[in-house]
Scaffold this motif. Structure first.
Motif, PDB file in Angstrom:
ATOM      1  N   VAL A   1      59.891  21.322  38.982  1.00 60.82           N
ATOM      2  CA  VAL A   1      58.718  20.534  39.393  1.00 60.82           C
ATOM      3  C   VAL A   1      57.497  21.116  38.685  1.00 60.82           C
ATOM      4  O   VAL A   1      57.062  22.234  38.995  1.00 60.82           O
ATOM      5  N   PRO A   2      56.924  20.397  37.698  1.00 52.49           N
ATOM      6  CA  PRO A   2      55.816  20.985  36.914  1.00 52.49           C
ATOM      7  C   PRO A   2      54.514  21.032  37.705  1.00 52.49           C
ATOM      8  O   PRO A   2      54.248  20.163  38.547  1.00 52.49           O
ATOM      9  N   GLU A   3      53.736  22.047  37.414  1.00 48.87           N
ATOM     10  CA  GLU A   3      52.413  22.143  38.022  1.00 48.87           C
ATOM     11  C   GLU A   3      51.439  21.238  37.265  1.00 48.87           C
ATOM     12  O   GLU A   3      51.491  21.131  36.038  1.00 48.87           O
ATOM     13  N   ALA A   4      50.539  20.605  38.003  1.00 52.15           N
ATOM     14  CA  ALA A   4      49.541  19.695  37.422  1.00 52.15           C
ATOM     15  C   ALA A   4      48.152  20.125  37.879  1.00 52.15           C
ATOM     16  O   ALA A   4      47.813  20.013  39.061  1.00 52.15           O
ATOM     17  N   GLY A   5      47.370  20.660  36.936  1.00 52.83           N
ATOM     18  CA  GLY A   5      45.995  21.019  37.265  1.00 52.83           C
ATOM     19  C   GLY A   5      45.126  19.770  37.282  1.00 52.83           C
ATOM     20  O   GLY A   5      45.065  19.037  36.302  1.00 52.83           O
ATOM     21  N   TYR A   6      44.445  19.527  38.385  1.00 59.51           N
ATOM     22  CA  TYR A   6      43.689  18.283  38.528  1.00 59.51           C
ATOM     23  C   TYR A   6      42.222  18.564  38.858  1.00 59.51           C
ATOM     24  O   TYR A   6      41.863  19.657  39.310  1.00 59.51           O
ATOM     25  N   VAL A   7      41.398  17.571  38.601  1.00 58.89           N
ATOM     26  CA  VAL A   7      40.002  17.566  39.055  1.00 58.89           C
ATOM     27  C   VAL A   7      39.808  16.321  39.906  1.00 58.89           C
ATOM     28  O   VAL A   7      40.420  15.280  39.667  1.00 58.89           O
ATOM     29  N   VAL A   8      38.960  16.431  40.909  1.00 63.94           N
ATOM     30  CA  VAL A   8      38.673  15.303  41.794  1.00 63.94           C
ATOM     31  C   VAL A   8      37.464  14.554  41.243  1.00 63.94           C
ATOM     32  O   VAL A   8      36.397  15.147  41.020  1.00 63.94           O
ATOM     33  N   VAL A   9      37.638  13.273  41.020  1.00 63.39           N
ATOM     34  CA  VAL A   9      36.554  12.456  40.460  1.00 63.39           C
ATOM     35  C   VAL A   9      35.514  12.202  41.541  1.00 63.39           C
ATOM     36  O   VAL A   9      35.856  11.889  42.693  1.00 63.39           O
ATOM     37  N   LYS A  10      34.255  12.342  41.178  1.00 55.82           N
ATOM     38  CA  LYS A  10      33.153  12.040  42.094  1.00 55.82           C
ATOM     39  C   LYS A  10      32.068  11.277  41.344  1.00 55.82           C
ATOM     40  O   LYS A  10      31.983  11.330  40.111  1.00 55.82           O
ATOM     41  N   THR A  11      31.270  10.549  42.086  1.00 56.97           N
ATOM     42  CA  THR A  11      30.161   9.802  41.482  1.00 56.97           C
ATOM     43  C   THR A  11      28.910  10.669  41.486  1.00 56.97           C
ATOM     44  O   THR A  11      28.677  11.436  42.418  1.00 56.97           O
ATOM     45  N   GLU A  12      28.128  10.540  40.435  1.00 63.37           N
ATOM     46  CA  GLU A  12      26.887  11.302  40.297  1.00 63.37           C
ATOM     47  C   GLU A  12      25.951  10.591  39.347  1.00 63.37           C
ATOM     48  O   GLU A  12      26.343   9.677  38.612  1.00 63.37           O
ATOM     49  N   ALA A  13      24.678  11.008  39.385  1.00 63.32           N
ATOM     50  CA  ALA A  13      23.691  10.474  38.449  1.00 63.32           C
ATOM     51  C   ALA A  13      23.752  11.289  37.163  1.00 63.32           C
ATOM     52  O   ALA A  13      23.589  12.510  37.181  1.00 63.32           O
ATOM     53  N   VAL A  14      23.992  10.622  36.059  1.00 60.95           N
ATOM     54  CA  VAL A  14      24.193  11.304  34.776  1.00 60.95           C
ATOM     55  C   VAL A  14      23.167  10.801  33.769  1.00 60.95           C
ATOM     56  O   VAL A  14      23.145   9.607  33.438  1.00 60.95           O
ATOM     57  N   PRO A  15      22.263  11.669  33.284  1.00 62.33           N
ATOM     58  CA  PRO A  15      21.349  11.238  32.217  1.00 62.33           C
ATOM     59  C   PRO A  15      22.109  11.052  30.909  1.00 62.33           C
ATOM     60  O   PRO A  15      22.921  11.908  30.528  1.00 62.33           O
ATOM     61  N   LEU A  16      21.861   9.943  30.242  1.00 62.43           N
ATOM     62  CA  LEU A  16      22.555   9.622  29.001  1.00 62.43           C
ATOM     63  C   LEU A  16      21.634   9.919  27.828  1.00 62.43           C
ATOM     64  O   LEU A  16      20.549   9.336  27.714  1.00 62.43           O
ATOM     65  N   PHE A  17      22.074  10.828  26.961  1.00 59.56           N
ATOM     66  CA  PHE A  17      21.253  11.275  25.843  1.00 59.56           C
ATOM     67  C   PHE A  17      21.657  10.570  24.557  1.00 59.56           C
ATOM     68  O   PHE A  17      22.825  10.257  24.340  1.00 59.56           O
ATOM     69  N   SER A  18      20.661  10.355  23.720  1.00 58.70           N
ATOM     70  CA  SER A  18      20.873   9.805  22.379  1.00 58.70           C
ATOM     71  C   SER A  18      20.239  10.760  21.377  1.00 58.70           C
ATOM     72  O   SER A  18      19.198  11.357  21.646  1.00 58.70           O
ATOM     73  N   GLU A  19      20.864  10.890  20.219  1.00 57.64           N
ATOM     74  CA  GLU A  19      20.296  11.701  19.141  1.00 57.64           C
ATOM     75  C   GLU A  19      19.894  10.772  18.010  1.00 57.64           C
ATOM     76  O   GLU A  19      20.736  10.070  17.442  1.00 57.64           O
ATOM     77  N   LEU A  20      18.596  10.746  17.718  1.00 55.70           N
ATOM     78  CA  LEU A  20      18.041   9.802  16.756  1.00 55.70           C
ATOM     79  C   LEU A  20      17.286  10.559  15.674  1.00 55.70           C
ATOM     80  O   LEU A  20      16.766  11.659  15.898  1.00 55.70           O
ATOM     81  N   ALA A  21      17.227   9.943  14.497  1.00 56.28           N
ATOM     82  CA  ALA A  21      16.499  10.538  13.371  1.00 56.28           C
ATOM     83  C   ALA A  21      15.008  10.279  13.515  1.00 56.28           C
ATOM     84  O   ALA A  21      14.586   9.262  14.071  1.00 56.28           O
ATOM     85  N   GLY A  22      14.210  11.203  12.994  1.00 58.68           N
ATOM     86  CA  GLY A  22      12.764  11.037  13.051  1.00 58.68           C
ATOM     87  C   GLY A  22      12.058  11.880  12.013  1.00 58.68           C
ATOM     88  O   GLY A  22      12.679  12.729  11.357  1.00 58.68           O
ATOM     89  N   ARG A  23      10.764  11.631  11.873  1.00 58.87           N
ATOM     90  CA  ARG A  23       9.923  12.424  10.964  1.00 58.87           C
ATOM     91  C   ARG A  23       8.630  12.781  11.674  1.00 58.87           C
ATOM     92  O   ARG A  23       8.107  12.006  12.479  1.00 58.87           O
ATOM     93  N   THR A  24       8.131  13.957  11.337  1.00 62.49           N
ATOM     94  CA  THR A  24       6.893  14.419  11.944  1.00 62.49           C
ATOM     95  C   THR A  24       5.696  13.761  11.268  1.00 62.49           C
ATOM     96  O   THR A  24       5.740  13.409  10.087  1.00 62.49           O
TER      97      THR A  24
END
Length: 386
Positions: A32-55
């Motif tokens: 019987v194999p062992e299965a390491g698991y994580v419990v899924v939960k809901t949370e507020a997650v900031p979504l980041f973007s990486e964009l090109a720019g110039r000063t």
């Protein structure tokens, strides 16, 4: 001796059979194999973007003369810091000093004429009332006095203009900042309406970063915000420089353009950064990391727990009923750090297997353990026999 040998051999075989039966139970348990698991939960997650720019400089001023003349002196060090109002160039003031003197003389003359005209009008007034002089003579005298008074105001204005032109022979710095190289030398003739600047001053603290974002990404962002599944994030922005290093100070998003560049299909976002050390210079290429929205009720799954089929569809393996492995398709379109952002296919409380996936088969019973916990040591044959 032959009889003893005949007895010993069956006894040895019986012992081996019994030992094999006893060991068979341990093998069934370890299968019987062992299965390491994580419990899924809901949370507020900031979504980041990486964009090109110039000063871009916070303020830029091109220094130009407001009067014509010969440059007599340059009074600043090229590439240095200058303060607002500091004299940068000195234009020959001789002609403008003479103009001031002439305007002062014209004003004195106008004041003298006014004095005589007003005195005459004052003398004519009582005489005109008793009809000792013609009323027309009084009217003419009063008009002459008023003309002389207007001439004083005109002379004063001319004197003020002459003084302003004389002051303009000292060319000041319109803003404080770092000045570039001088584009004229001592002895050069400059004019009030010339297009060429004498020098350029740039204020670099704070400094702007103009970030380019495609109109497609902006449209998707606005749709996500309109749907209610996300909320606007903070306006903080982080920078990564051309050499890959991180700029230590955060900036803030100021505004976004209201039009799309027709040649690039991008919208310009402008961020403002402190630049006390002058590390950022105008025109530098940077990468800006910013969060424009925060996903509400989002679910994150570690990347090692998500697999994809040849068509690119994502799946996870869950600890299902009776501790059996269950495969489930999910929707995971973007990563957040070292995890996938799951938008469909899971619910809070699901146990996603992230460890031991190589030993687990669909529908097989597993031994669920929290991910990261140490596996129990396997029993040895010697320990089982003891």
């Amino acid at each position: 001796m032959k009889a003893k040998a005949g007895i010993v051999l069956p006894m040895a075989m019986l012992a081996l059979v019994l030992s094999g039966c006893a060991g068979g139970g341990d093998d069934r348990e370890t299968r019987v194999p062992e299965a390491g698991y994580v419990v899924v939960k809901t949370e507020a997650v900031p979504l980041f973007s990486e964009l090109a720019g110039r000063t871009a400089a916070f303020e830029t001023s091109e220094v130009r003369p407001q009067v014509s003349g010969i440059i007599k002196a340059r009074q600043f060090a090229e590439g240095g810091m200058v303060g607002a109002g500091q004299t940068l160039y000195q234009i020959d003031p001789s002609l403008y000093r003479a103009a001031v003197s002439q305007a002062e003389a014209n004003l004195a003359n106008a004041q003298a004429v006014y004095g005589a005209a007003k005195a005459r009008a004052d003398r004519y007034r009582p005489l005109a009332e008793i009809e000792a002089v013609a009323k027309q003579d009084y009217t003419d005298a009063l008009a002459a006095a008023r003309q002389a008074e207007a001439a004083i105001a005109q002379s004063r204005a001319q004197l003020e203009a002459a003084r302003i032109n004389l002051r303009f022979t000292s060319v000041p710095a319109p803003i404080a900042g770092r000045i570039g190289r001088s584009l004229v030398t001592t002895g050069a003739l400059v004019t009030a309406n010339q297009t060429q600047a004498l020098a350029t001053i740039q204020r670099l603290d704070p400094i702007f970063v103009d970030i380019q974002q495609s109109s497609t990404e902006l449209l998707a962002l606005r749709r996500s915000l309109a749907s209610g599944g996300a909320t606007p994030s903070s306006a903080e922005v982080r920078l990564k420089l051309e050499d890959g290093s991180d700029y230590p100070l955060p900036g803030r998003l100021e505004f976004s353009e209201v039009t799309v560049n027709q040649s690039t299909g991008a919208v310009t976002l402008r961020a403002r950064f402190p630049n006390p050390s002058g590390l950022l210079l105008p025109g530098m290429y940077v990468r800006a990391s910013l969060s424009q929205m925060t996903a509400q009720n989002a679910m994150l799954v570690p990347q090692q727990g998500v697999s994809r089929d040849p068509t690119g569809k994502a799946t996870v393996v869950l600890v299902g009923p009776d501790d059996k492995a269950v495969s489930r398709p999910i929707v995971a379109d973007r990563t957040v750090g070292d995890a996938w952002l799951v938008t469909a296919g899971l619910k809070a409380g699901d146990r996603v297997i992230v460890e031991g996936l190589g030993r687990i088969k669909q529908g097989e019973k597993v031994k669920p353990v929290p991910a990261g916990s140490k596996a129990a040591p396997a029993a040895t044959g010697r320990g089982a026999g003891s």
